[in-house]
Design a protein around this motif. Structure first.
Motif, PDB file in Angstrom:
ATOM      1  N   GLY A   1       0.779  -1.232   0.000  1.00 31.84           N
ATOM      2  CA  GLY A   1       0.000   0.000   0.000  1.00 31.84           C
ATOM      3  C   GLY A   1       0.809   1.279   0.000  1.00 31.84           C
ATOM      4  N   GLY A   2       2.123   1.183  -0.111  1.00 31.23           N
ATOM      5  CA  GLY A   2       2.958   2.385  -0.157  1.00 31.23           C
ATOM      6  C   GLY A   2       3.187   3.036   1.185  1.00 31.23           C
ATOM      7  N   HIS A   3       3.094   2.265   2.270  1.00 31.92           N
ATOM      8  CA  HIS A   3       3.215   2.825   3.617  1.00 31.92           C
ATOM      9  C   HIS A   3       4.641   2.790   4.163  1.00 31.92           C
ATOM     10  CE1 HIS A   3      -1.131   2.935   3.729  1.00 31.92           C
ATOM     11  NE2 HIS A   3      -1.172   1.658   3.399  1.00 31.92           N
ATOM     12  N   LEU A   4       5.578   2.197   3.425  1.00 32.34           N
ATOM     13  CA  LEU A   4       6.963   2.090   3.889  1.00 32.34           C
ATOM     14  C   LEU A   4       7.837   3.112   3.173  1.00 32.34           C
ATOM     15  CD1 LEU A   4       7.323  -1.802   3.954  1.00 32.34           C
ATOM     16  CD2 LEU A   4       6.931  -0.276   5.898  1.00 32.34           C
ATOM     17  N   ASP A   5       8.629   3.836   3.946  1.00 26.57           N
ATOM     18  CA  ASP A   5       9.536   4.818   3.349  1.00 26.57           C
ATOM     19  C   ASP A   5      10.725   4.151   2.682  1.00 26.57           C
ATOM     20  OD1 ASP A   5       8.218   7.316   4.290  1.00 26.57           O
ATOM     21  OD2 ASP A   5       8.680   6.483   6.257  1.00 26.57           O
ATOM     22  N   ILE A   6      11.258   3.118   3.325  1.00 26.50           N
ATOM     23  CA  ILE A   6      12.468   2.448   2.842  1.00 26.50           C
ATOM     24  C   ILE A   6      12.338   0.962   3.086  1.00 26.50           C
ATOM     25  CG2 ILE A   6      14.980   2.169   3.177  1.00 26.50           C
ATOM     26  CD1 ILE A   6      15.024   5.076   4.187  1.00 26.50           C
ATOM     27  N   CYS A   7      12.820   0.148   2.166  1.00 22.50           N
ATOM     28  CA  CYS A   7      13.073  -1.258   2.473  1.00 22.50           C
ATOM     29  C   CYS A   7      14.548  -1.526   2.187  1.00 22.50           C
ATOM     30  CB  CYS A   7      12.171  -2.196   1.678  1.00 22.50           C
ATOM     31  SG  CYS A   7      12.521  -2.318  -0.077  1.00 22.50           S
ATOM     32  N   VAL A   8      15.124  -2.403   2.976  1.00 24.45           N
ATOM     33  CA  VAL A   8      16.534  -2.773   2.825  1.00 24.45           C
ATOM     34  C   VAL A   8      16.572  -4.255   2.475  1.00 24.45           C
ATOM     35  CG1 VAL A   8      18.820  -2.745   3.865  1.00 24.45           C
ATOM     36  CG2 VAL A   8      17.107  -1.090   4.622  1.00 24.45           C
ATOM     37  N   LEU A   9      17.111  -4.580   1.312  1.00 26.66           N
ATOM     38  CA  LEU A   9      17.094  -5.940   0.803  1.00 26.66           C
ATOM     39  C   LEU A   9      18.498  -6.408   0.441  1.00 26.66           C
ATOM     40  CD1 LEU A   9      14.060  -5.621  -1.668  1.00 26.66           C
ATOM     41  CD2 LEU A   9      14.029  -6.644   0.613  1.00 26.66           C
ATOM     42  N   GLY A  10      18.692  -7.710   0.420  1.00 27.94           N
ATOM     43  CA  GLY A  10      19.894  -8.295  -0.155  1.00 27.94           C
ATOM     44  C   GLY A  10      19.696  -8.480  -1.649  1.00 27.94           C
ATOM     45  N   ALA A  11      20.766  -8.849  -2.362  1.00 29.65           N
ATOM     46  CA  ALA A  11      20.638  -9.011  -3.811  1.00 29.65           C
ATOM     47  C   ALA A  11      21.694  -9.960  -4.354  1.00 29.65           C
ATOM     48  CB  ALA A  11      20.757  -7.659  -4.512  1.00 29.65           C
ATOM     49  N   PHE A  12      21.308 -10.691  -5.406  1.00 25.58           N
ATOM     50  CA  PHE A  12      22.261 -11.458  -6.201  1.00 25.58           C
ATOM     51  C   PHE A  12      22.885 -10.560  -7.262  1.00 25.58           C
ATOM     52  CE2 PHE A  12      19.200 -15.115  -5.283  1.00 25.58           C
ATOM     53  CZ  PHE A  12      19.967 -15.607  -4.241  1.00 25.58           C
ATOM     54  N   GLN A  13      22.040  -9.694  -7.848  1.00 30.28           N
ATOM     55  CA  GLN A  13      22.493  -8.782  -8.905  1.00 30.28           C
ATOM     56  C   GLN A  13      21.645  -7.518  -8.881  1.00 30.28           C
ATOM     57  OE1 GLN A  13      21.767 -11.094 -12.458  1.00 30.28           O
ATOM     58  NE2 GLN A  13      23.749 -12.148 -12.363  1.00 30.28           N
ATOM     59  N   VAL A  14      22.268  -6.396  -9.293  1.00 31.05           N
ATOM     60  CA  VAL A  14      21.547  -5.149  -9.537  1.00 31.05           C
ATOM     61  C   VAL A  14      22.064  -4.576 -10.842  1.00 31.05           C
ATOM     62  CG1 VAL A  14      21.001  -2.827  -8.708  1.00 31.05           C
ATOM     63  CG2 VAL A  14      21.296  -4.688  -7.056  1.00 31.05           C
ATOM     64  N   SER A  15      21.151  -4.107 -11.691  1.00 34.54           N
ATOM     65  CA  SER A  15      21.581  -3.532 -12.964  1.00 34.54           C
ATOM     66  C   SER A  15      21.818  -2.036 -12.828  1.00 34.54           C
ATOM     67  CB  SER A  15      20.528  -3.779 -14.049  1.00 34.54           C
ATOM     68  OG  SER A  15      19.458  -2.847 -13.942  1.00 34.54           O
ATOM     69  N   GLU A  16      22.442  -1.464 -13.844  1.00 37.62           N
ATOM     70  CA  GLU A  16      22.761  -0.041 -13.818  1.00 37.62           C
ATOM     71  C   GLU A  16      21.519   0.843 -13.843  1.00 37.62           C
ATOM     72  OE1 GLU A  16      25.135   0.867 -17.207  1.00 37.62           O
ATOM     73  OE2 GLU A  16      23.746  -0.060 -18.632  1.00 37.62           O
ATOM     74  N   ARG A  17      20.375   0.299 -14.222  1.00 39.47           N
ATOM     75  CA  ARG A  17      19.129   1.080 -14.193  1.00 39.47           C
ATOM     76  C   ARG A  17      18.299   0.788 -12.947  1.00 39.47           C
ATOM     77  NH1 ARG A  17      14.583  -1.634 -16.356  1.00 39.47           N
ATOM     78  NH2 ARG A  17      13.694   0.358 -17.009  1.00 39.47           N
ATOM     79  N   GLY A  18      18.860  -0.015 -12.023  1.00 36.19           N
ATOM     80  CA  GLY A  18      18.181  -0.283 -10.770  1.00 36.19           C
ATOM     81  C   GLY A  18      17.297  -1.507 -10.764  1.00 36.19           C
ATOM     82  N   ASP A  19      17.391  -2.364 -11.785  1.00 34.52           N
ATOM     83  CA  ASP A  19      16.666  -3.629 -11.756  1.00 34.52           C
ATOM     84  C   ASP A  19      17.267  -4.509 -10.664  1.00 34.52           C
ATOM     85  OD1 ASP A  19      15.307  -2.716 -14.011  1.00 34.52           O
ATOM     86  OD2 ASP A  19      16.647  -3.750 -15.396  1.00 34.52           O
ATOM     87  N   LEU A  20      16.416  -5.254  -9.987  1.00 26.67           N
ATOM     88  CA  LEU A  20      16.835  -6.070  -8.849  1.00 26.67           C
ATOM     89  C   LEU A  20      16.581  -7.546  -9.117  1.00 26.67           C
ATOM     90  CD1 LEU A  20      17.627  -6.442  -5.799  1.00 26.67           C
ATOM     91  CD2 LEU A  20      15.203  -6.062  -5.277  1.00 26.67           C
ATOM     92  N   ALA A  21      17.577  -8.382  -8.828  1.00 23.36           N
ATOM     93  CA  ALA A  21      17.433  -9.837  -8.879  1.00 23.36           C
ATOM     94  C   ALA A  21      17.898 -10.383  -7.532  1.00 23.36           C
ATOM     95  CB  ALA A  21      18.266 -10.427 -10.014  1.00 23.36           C
ATOM     96  N   ASN A  22      16.942 -10.895  -6.745  1.00 23.24           N
ATOM     97  CA  ASN A  22      17.350 -11.346  -5.408  1.00 23.24           C
ATOM     98  C   ASN A  22      16.580 -12.566  -4.907  1.00 23.24           C
ATOM     99  OD1 ASN A  22      14.842 -10.339  -4.538  1.00 23.24           O
ATOM    100  ND2 ASN A  22      15.726  -9.297  -2.757  1.00 23.24           N
ATOM    101  N   TRP A  23      15.844 -13.254  -5.801  1.00 21.88           N
ATOM    102  CA  TRP A  23      15.043 -14.369  -5.294  1.00 21.88           C
ATOM    103  C   TRP A  23      15.419 -15.718  -5.886  1.00 21.88           C
ATOM    104  CZ3 TRP A  23      11.391 -17.338  -8.107  1.00 21.88           C
ATOM    105  CH2 TRP A  23      11.165 -16.927  -9.420  1.00 21.88           C
TER     106      TRP A  23
END
Length: 220
Positions: free
Chosen positions: A95-117
């Protein structure tokens, strides 16, 4: 990354979380952030298993296993914290109620795509959890990860090769070598850890790095 480096990384993330923020801490490295938040700031933590409030890791020998975070680690809650249904927790995430989430990642692209699952390997176990909900629901996504994978290749890439969690969702990346901001006009290095030269950091990744935000002492 050894335990000292993990804690230093968590402390850097905690330092950058603004007062008054509502923050989800993902499984793994991000759970350490709870132990480094300043008492001078009111940061409300959220966990996908249904916890909201302030906490840190429980002291060894004093664990109450009814009180856990999303990583099933025992936590010590501060007064005012609350437990609630898993579905309500996901409603907060989506619902958009969180200001920030902190996640781990396997990969992140230069445009901010996330691969972590999922790595896509046949013998790996997919573990999406609430990552997709957080990637699109949180206002900002911070990633904590090793800069290099076990094969020595950069996890900051021009394009992710693993299955994606979210598109163009990552705002900032924290690693043991440097901190990066991902913006529409590029990947900016905002801090280099230790005495690594910018040229050496650039040599480790295929992504073109912008060092213009560094102060003069680090940009040399």
């Amino acid at each position: 990354m050894n335990q000292e480096s993990r804690n230093l990384l968590a402390a850097r993330v905690a330092r950058d979380i603004p007062d008054g923020s509502y923050v989800n801490l993902g499984i793994g490295l991000p759970t350490l952030v709870a132990n480094h938040l300043s008492r001078d700031k009111e940061v409300i933590l959220h966990s996908e298993n249904g916890v909201l409030g302030q906490w840190e890791a429980a002291d060894p020998g004093h664990e109450d296993w009814d009180l856990i975070n999303a990583g099933k680690e025992a936590i010590r809650l501060q007064p005012g914290a609350a437990f609630f249904h898993h579905a309500d927790s996901f409603g907060m995430m989506r619902g958009g109620h969180l200001d920030i989430c902190v996640l781990g990642a396997f990969q992140v692209s230069e445009r901010g795509d996330l691969a972590n699952w999922h790595t896509g390997a046949e013998d790996s176990i997919p573990a999406v959890g609430g990552a997709m909900d957080l990637a699109i629901g949180a206002k900002r996504v911070f990633v904590m990860m090793d800069f290099l994978a076990k094969d020595g290749k950069s996890k900051l890439m021009s394009r992710c090769t693993y299955p994606l969690t979210g598109l163009a969702c990552v705002s900032r990346i924290y690693t043991e070598l440097a901190t990066f901001d991902i913006r529409e006009d590029g990947v900016f290095v905002v801090e280099i850890i230790g005495d690594m030269a910018p040229s050496k950091l650039q040599a480790l990744t295929e992504v073109t790095l912008d060092f213009s935000l560094l102060d003069a002492s680090q940009a040399a």
